[in-house]
Design a protein around this motif. Structure first.
Motif, mmCIF file in Angstrom:
data_model
loop_
_atom_site.group_PDB
_atom_site.id
_atom_site.type_symbol
_atom_site.label_atom_id
_atom_site.label_comp_id
_atom_site.label_asym_id
_atom_site.label_seq_id
_atom_site.Cartn_x
_atom_site.Cartn_y
_atom_site.Cartn_z
ATOM 1 N N LYS A 154 8.565 51.223 57.515
ATOM 2 C CA LYS A 154 8.618 50.758 58.733
ATOM 3 C C LYS A 154 7.311 50.678 59.546
ATOM 4 O O LYS A 154 7.139 49.849 60.468
ATOM 5 C CB LYS A 154 9.773 51.947 59.736
ATOM 6 N N THR A 155 6.709 51.903 59.360
ATOM 7 C CA THR A 155 5.288 51.869 60.006
ATOM 8 C C THR A 155 4.484 50.517 59.496
ATOM 9 O O THR A 155 3.723 49.896 60.225
ATOM 10 C CB THR A 155 4.507 53.199 59.554
ATOM 11 N N ALA A 156 4.486 50.566 58.076
ATOM 12 C CA ALA A 156 3.699 49.226 57.539
ATOM 13 C C ALA A 156 4.219 47.867 58.231
ATOM 14 O O ALA A 156 3.360 47.024 58.795
ATOM 15 C CB ALA A 156 4.140 48.899 56.195
ATOM 16 N N VAL A 157 5.631 47.864 58.587
ATOM 17 C CA VAL A 157 5.993 46.511 59.223
ATOM 18 C C VAL A 157 5.159 46.455 60.728
ATOM 19 O O VAL A 157 4.617 45.546 61.122
ATOM 20 C CB VAL A 157 7.433 46.572 59.312
ATOM 21 N N GLU A 158 5.588 47.614 61.117
ATOM 22 C CA GLU A 158 5.015 47.576 62.672
ATOM 23 C C GLU A 158 3.641 47.403 62.880
ATOM 24 O O GLU A 158 3.255 47.094 63.818
ATOM 25 C CB GLU A 158 5.495 48.922 63.266
ATOM 26 N N ASN A 159 2.851 48.184 61.860
ATOM 27 C CA ASN A 159 1.319 47.847 61.872
ATOM 28 C C ASN A 159 1.126 46.407 61.907
ATOM 29 O O ASN A 159 -0.097 46.028 62.308
ATOM 30 C CB ASN A 159 0.805 48.480 60.848
ATOM 31 N N HIS A 160 1.773 45.354 61.448
ATOM 32 C CA HIS A 160 1.551 43.934 61.330
ATOM 33 C C HIS A 160 1.928 43.471 62.626
ATOM 34 O O HIS A 160 1.326 42.173 62.648
ATOM 35 C CB HIS A 160 2.294 43.377 59.966
ATOM 36 N N TYR A 161 2.704 43.793 63.294
ATOM 37 C CA TYR A 161 2.999 43.075 64.566
ATOM 38 C C TYR A 161 1.880 42.487 65.326
ATOM 39 O O TYR A 161 1.799 41.630 65.999
ATOM 40 C CB TYR A 161 3.862 44.071 65.686
ATOM 41 N N LYS A 162 0.650 43.500 65.537
ATOM 42 C CA LYS A 162 -0.310 43.360 66.277
ATOM 43 C C LYS A 162 -0.917 42.010 65.835
ATOM 44 O O LYS A 162 -1.575 41.199 66.578
ATOM 45 C CB LYS A 162 -1.395 44.441 66.365
ATOM 46 N N TRP A 163 -1.001 41.930 64.480
ATOM 47 C CA TRP A 163 -1.677 40.655 63.788
ATOM 48 C C TRP A 163 -1.126 39.458 64.088
ATOM 49 O O TRP A 163 -1.659 38.495 64.130
ATOM 50 C CB TRP A 163 -1.881 41.039 62.183
ATOM 51 N N VAL A 164 0.382 39.608 64.078
ATOM 52 C CA VAL A 164 1.301 38.487 64.445
ATOM 53 C C VAL A 164 0.802 37.837 65.898
ATOM 54 O O VAL A 164 0.534 36.720 66.015
ATOM 55 C CB VAL A 164 2.686 38.628 64.356
ATOM 56 N N GLU A 165 0.636 38.695 66.701
ATOM 57 C CA GLU A 165 0.164 38.463 68.297
ATOM 58 C C GLU A 165 -1.132 37.900 68.218
ATOM 59 O O GLU A 165 -1.615 37.049 68.796
ATOM 60 C CB GLU A 165 0.309 39.662 69.154
ATOM 61 N N ALA A 166 -2.182 38.303 67.377
ATOM 62 C CA ALA A 166 -3.278 38.244 67.508
ATOM 63 C C ALA A 166 -3.347 36.666 66.925
ATOM 64 O O ALA A 166 -4.337 35.726 67.361
ATOM 65 C CB ALA A 166 -4.480 39.021 66.556
ATOM 66 N N ALA A 167 -2.620 36.518 65.869
ATOM 67 C CA ALA A 167 -2.728 34.969 65.176
ATOM 68 C C ALA A 167 -2.288 34.186 65.963
ATOM 69 O O ALA A 167 -2.842 32.876 66.025
ATOM 70 C CB ALA A 167 -1.726 35.045 63.913
ATOM 71 N N GLN A 168 -1.150 34.435 67.035
ATOM 72 C CA GLN A 168 -0.755 33.324 67.778
ATOM 73 C C GLN A 168 -1.774 33.082 68.968
ATOM 74 O O GLN A 168 -2.068 32.073 69.334
ATOM 75 C CB GLN A 168 0.451 33.743 68.653
ATOM 76 N N PHE A 169 -2.462 34.282 69.392
ATOM 77 C CA PHE A 169 -3.548 33.986 70.320
ATOM 78 C C PHE A 169 -4.715 33.027 69.754
ATOM 79 O O PHE A 169 -5.193 32.255 70.644
ATOM 80 C CB PHE A 169 -4.056 35.463 70.674
ATOM 81 N N LEU A 170 -5.133 33.019 68.652
ATOM 82 C CA LEU A 170 -6.332 32.318 68.116
ATOM 83 C C LEU A 170 -5.645 31.135 67.644
ATOM 84 O O LEU A 170 -6.703 30.299 67.202
ATOM 85 C CB LEU A 170 -6.697 33.151 66.904
ATOM 86 N N GLY A 171 -4.298 30.845 67.456
ATOM 87 C CA GLY A 171 -3.949 29.264 67.186
ATOM 88 C C GLY A 171 -3.594 29.285 65.709
ATOM 89 O O GLY A 171 -3.639 28.155 65.201
ATOM 90 N N CYS A 172 -3.538 30.402 65.051
ATOM 91 C CA CYS A 172 -3.260 30.549 63.503
ATOM 92 C C CYS A 172 -1.921 29.967 63.444
ATOM 93 O O CYS A 172 -0.993 30.088 64.335
ATOM 94 C CB CYS A 172 -3.480 31.718 62.954
ATOM 95 N N HIS A 173 -1.632 29.579 62.109
ATOM 96 C CA HIS A 173 0.003 29.265 61.979
ATOM 97 C C HIS A 173 0.458 30.480 61.080
ATOM 98 O O HIS A 173 1.598 30.645 60.945
ATOM 99 C CB HIS A 173 -0.081 27.977 60.961
ATOM 100 N N ALA A 174 -0.233 31.515 60.481
ATOM 101 C CA ALA A 174 0.516 32.369 59.629
ATOM 102 C C ALA A 174 -0.461 33.716 59.403
ATOM 103 O O ALA A 174 -1.783 33.739 60.037
ATOM 104 C CB ALA A 174 0.513 31.894 58.531
ATOM 105 N N ILE A 175 0.100 34.720 59.263
ATOM 106 C CA ILE A 175 -0.801 35.862 58.441
ATOM 107 C C ILE A 175 -0.266 36.023 57.450
ATOM 108 O O ILE A 175 0.904 35.770 56.720
ATOM 109 C CB ILE A 175 -0.358 37.179 59.543
ATOM 110 N N ARG A 176 -1.297 36.451 56.476
ATOM 111 C CA ARG A 176 -1.075 36.600 54.982
ATOM 112 C C ARG A 176 -0.753 38.270 54.851
ATOM 113 O O ARG A 176 -1.771 39.100 55.178
ATOM 114 C CB ARG A 176 -2.059 36.124 54.153
ATOM 115 N N VAL A 177 0.264 38.747 54.201
ATOM 116 C CA VAL A 177 0.472 40.000 53.970
ATOM 117 C C VAL A 177 0.618 40.199 52.202
ATOM 118 O O VAL A 177 0.651 39.140 51.664
ATOM 119 C CB VAL A 177 1.733 40.505 54.591
ATOM 120 N N ASN A 178 0.962 41.532 52.006
ATOM 121 C CA ASN A 178 1.039 41.948 50.576
ATOM 122 C C ASN A 178 2.501 42.485 50.253
ATOM 123 O O ASN A 178 2.834 43.275 51.141
ATOM 124 C CB ASN A 178 -0.088 42.894 50.330
#
Length: 335
Positions: A139-163
Motif C-alpha cells: 500500500k505504501t509503495a502504491v501511494e509513494n507513486h501518486y506524487k510522480w503521477v501528479e508530477a508527470a501530468q504537470f510536466l506533460g508526460c504521458h506515463a510513469i514507468r514502474v517496477n
C-alpha cells in the motif's frame, strides 16, 4: 526470489555514485553547456521516414548526473543541443525530493517549453515494491507513486514507468503486482497518465509472467515498456557495493530476449533501446536491432523508442550518438 536489478543495487548504494565517474562519462568534445561539435555530429540524419519517435532516457547520462557534471534541470536542453533529440525520459532519482516542488517542476517545464522539448515519461525507482506480499508495504509503495503521477501530468508526460518487483513465489508476486497496478493505474487515469512496467529483473524479465500480469490488470492505461536488453532474471551478487562490482556481475538465468520482446509488445506504450557496445559497422554487438525493430514495427508500435546507453567502453555521449545513428539507419530501412 530477491530481485538483483539496477533498481535494487542503487537502492542499496544510495545516491553516492560519484564513484561512477571513474568511467568515461561525457565526451571531451561535448561540455555540459553544449561545447563544440564535430562535423559528423552536426550532420542531420533525416528521421521523417521512421515509424517511431526517438527520445533519450536520462539514465544514459547517469554517471555525469551522479558525478555532478550535469544537473537534472539541464538534461533536456543537453539532449537537444548535443544529440538533436527533443524528447526526454526522466529518472526520478535525479530529482527525488522535487516531485511536489511546483517551483522546481515549473522551471523544468519552462525550459522544455522554451526549447520545444517533449517530456515523455518519468522512470520511478526506490519507492517500494509494487509486488510486495506484505499488504501494508505494498500500500505504501502504491501511494509513494501518486506524487510522480501528479508530477508527470504537470510536466506533460504521458506515463510513469514502474517496477513489478516483489519477493515470494511467481504466483504470489503476480497477484500482488496486479492489485497494485490496478490501484495505481486507476488513480493515474484521472490524470491522463499511463502506468507502464519495464522488464527490470526478477520475475518481470520473464515475458510470459509480465504479459500475464498485464492481461489480468486489463486497464487501457496500464502497459509495458519493453527493454530490449534487460531480460536477465537472476544475477550473481556483487562482491561489494560499488558500480564496478555490480557491472562485473554475471547473468545466471536469462529469458530469451526475442521471445520476451514479442510477449511484451502487445502491451507496449514505450520501448527502451538498451545498448552496450558497437561493432565496426555501428551495430549493437549483443542485440540484433534489425530483428527487434522489425518486431516493434510489426506490432504496430509508433511511439517513442528511448535511447538507454549503458556501456562503459565508450563515453556516454559517444554511446548515445552511436545508438541514435543505428536506430535511424535500421529504422529508416523498415518503412
Amino acid at each position: 526470489m530477491k530481485m538483483n536489478t539496477r533498481r535494487n543495487f542503487i537502492r542499496q548504494l544510495g545516491t553516492g555514485m560519484a564513484a561512477a565517474a571513474a568511467y568515461p562519462v561525457l565526451s571531451p568534445l561535448l561540455s555540459c553547456n553544449g561545447g563544440s561539435r564535430t562535423a559528423a555530429q552536426k550532420e542531420t540524419i533525416t528521421t521523417s521516414e521512421l515509424f517511431f519517435k526517438i527520445s533519450l532516457a536520462e539514465w544514459s547520462l547517469n554517471r555525469a548526473l551522479f558525478g555532478g557534471q550535469l544537473d537534472h534541470l539541464d538534461f533536456p536542453l543537453y539532449a537537444k543541443e548535443n544529440f538533436g533529440i527533443d524528447a526526454v525520459e526522466y529518472v526520478n532519482q535525479f530529482f527525488m525530493d522535487k516531485a511536489t516542488d511546483q517551483s522546481y517542476l515549473g522551471e523544468l517545464k519552462t525550459r522544455c517549453d522554451d526549447h520545444g522539448i517533449r517530456s515523455v515519461l518519468i522512470m520511478c525507482d526506490r519507492e517500494g515494491d509494487l509486488g510486495d506480499t506484505v499488504p501494508a508495504q505494498r500500500k505504501t509503495a502504491v501511494e509513494n507513486h501518486y506524487k510522480w503521477v501528479e508530477a508527470a501530468q504537470f510536466l506533460g508526460c504521458h506515463a510513469i514507468r514502474v517496477n513489478a518487483a516483489g519477493e515470494g513465489t511467481a504466483e504470489e508476486v503476480a497477484r500482488c503486482a496486479v492489485e497494485s497496478l490496478t490501484e495505481l493505474a486507476t488513480f493515474a487515469s484521472d490524470y491522463g497518465i499511463s502506468v507502464i512496467v519495464e522488464n527490470h529483473g526478477g520475475y518481470s524479465s520473464n515475458g510470459k509472467w509480465l504479459s500475464g500480469v498485464m492481461q489480468t490488470v486489463g486497464l487501457p492505461n496500464c502497459g509495458t515498456l519493453p527493454d530490449l536488453g534487460n531480460f536477465c532474471i537472476k544475477r550473481t551478487e556483487p562482491v561489494e557495493q560499488t558500480v564496478e562490482a555490480y557491472m562485473a556481475t554475471e547473468c545466471l538465468e536469462e529469458y530469451d530476449r526475442y521471445q520476451g520482446t514479442a510477449e511484451l509488445l502487445p502491451f507496449a506504450k514505450g520501448v527502451s533501446a538498451k545498448t552496450y557496445d558497437f561493432d565496426a559497422d555501428g551495430n549493437e554487438t549483443s542485440i540484433d536491432y534489425s530483428r527487434v525493430l522489425r518486431m516493434v514495427k510489426e506490432a504496430g508500435f509508433t511511439g517513442y523508442v528511448g535511447i538507454e546507453y549503458e556501456g562503459h567502453s565508450l563515453a556516454a555521449n559517444e554511446g548515445i550518438t552511436k545508438t541514435k545513428a543505428m536506430l535511424e539507419r535500421i529504422g529508416s530501412g523498415l518503412v
